[in-house]
Design a protein around this motif. Structure first.
Motif, PDB file in Angstrom:
ATOM      1  N   THR A   1       0.838  -1.213   0.000  1.00  0.00           N
ATOM      2  CA  THR A   1       0.000   0.000   0.000  1.00  0.00           C
ATOM      3  C   THR A   1       0.871   1.260   0.000  1.00  0.00           C
ATOM      4  O   THR A   1       0.547   2.235  -0.661  1.00  0.00           O
ATOM      5  CB  THR A   1      -0.958   0.014   1.208  1.00  0.00           C
ATOM      6  N   ASN A   2       1.982   1.202   0.741  1.00  0.00           N
ATOM      7  CA  ASN A   2       2.888   2.364   0.760  1.00  0.00           C
ATOM      8  C   ASN A   2       3.452   2.637  -0.626  1.00  0.00           C
ATOM      9  O   ASN A   2       3.491   3.771  -1.092  1.00  0.00           O
ATOM     10  CB  ASN A   2       4.047   2.132   1.736  1.00  0.00           C
ATOM     11  N   LYS A   3       3.882   1.561  -1.267  1.00  0.00           N
ATOM     12  CA  LYS A   3       4.512   1.702  -2.579  1.00  0.00           C
ATOM     13  C   LYS A   3       3.517   2.250  -3.605  1.00  0.00           C
ATOM     14  O   LYS A   3       3.867   3.046  -4.471  1.00  0.00           O
ATOM     15  CB  LYS A   3       5.037   0.333  -3.034  1.00  0.00           C
ATOM     16  N   LEU A   4       2.262   1.801  -3.511  1.00  0.00           N
ATOM     17  CA  LEU A   4       1.245   2.233  -4.471  1.00  0.00           C
ATOM     18  C   LEU A   4       0.593   3.555  -4.068  1.00  0.00           C
ATOM     19  O   LEU A   4      -0.236   4.094  -4.796  1.00  0.00           O
ATOM     20  CB  LEU A   4       0.153   1.148  -4.595  1.00  0.00           C
ATOM     21  N   GLY A   5       0.965   4.061  -2.897  1.00  0.00           N
ATOM     22  CA  GLY A   5       0.388   5.327  -2.438  1.00  0.00           C
ATOM     23  C   GLY A   5      -1.091   5.214  -2.078  1.00  0.00           C
ATOM     24  O   GLY A   5      -1.829   6.188  -2.172  1.00  0.00           O
ATOM     25  N   ILE A   6      -1.516   4.017  -1.684  1.00  0.00           N
ATOM     26  CA  ILE A   6      -2.934   3.812  -1.341  1.00  0.00           C
ATOM     27  C   ILE A   6      -3.191   4.331   0.065  1.00  0.00           C
ATOM     28  O   ILE A   6      -2.463   4.009   1.000  1.00  0.00           O
ATOM     29  CB  ILE A   6      -3.290   2.304  -1.419  1.00  0.00           C
TER      30      ILE A   6
END
Ligand SMILES: Nc1ncnc2c1ncn2[C@@H]1O[C@H](COP(=O)(O)OP(=O)(O)OP(=O)(O)O)[C@@H](O)[C@H]1O
Length: 110
Positions: free
Chosen positions: A69-74
């Motif tokens: 989620t962090n990587k995808l900016g969710i």
């Protein structure tokens, strides 16, 4: 065995007086008490489509590991507004979802 994807979640009962900080992201993957939902056993009838919509919109992001989620900016949804005709199960659904979550009961506003 621990790997790069391993995630450790510390838990403490509310009554223990122990407050665990700085693990919100990790704890989010463990948001539900039970992994299986059966609306009938929760006493909710005929709202499968609505529940699926709520789950998809509000909780789907929480089943992914924090690094994804962090990587995808969710950003996780932090609240929801249920609307509809009176007596159609909004309160019931909010209460039952609240019971399934590792959190406080929902605040109901009329
Ligand atoms: N889909 C449903 N399945 C089982 N019981 C239901 C359902 N919809 C409503 N009920 C029952 O009907 C009663 C009223 O439901 P509830 O209070 O959840 O409605 P509501 O949509 O929140 O109404 P209001 O908009 O007036 O606050 C409750 O006793 C609830 O258990």
């Amino acid at each position: 065995m621990l790997s790069a994807d391993s995630c450790i979640v510390f838990e403490a009962p509310n009554s223990s007086g122990i407050k665990i900080v700085n693990q919100r992201e990790a704890a989010s993957s463990n948001i539900f008490r039970h992994k299986e939902f059966n609306l009938q056993s929760l006493g909710i009838g005929g709202l499968n489509a609505e529940f699926a919509d709520i789950f998809r919109r509000a909780f789907a992001s929480r089943v992914f590991p924090p690094h994804v989620t962090n990587k995808l900016g969710i950003k996780h949804v932090k609240g929801m507004l249920l609307y509809g005709p009176p007596g159609t199960g909004k309160t019931l659904m909010a209460r039952q979802i609240g019971k399934m979550l590792n959190g406080k009961e929902p605040k109901l506003c009329n």
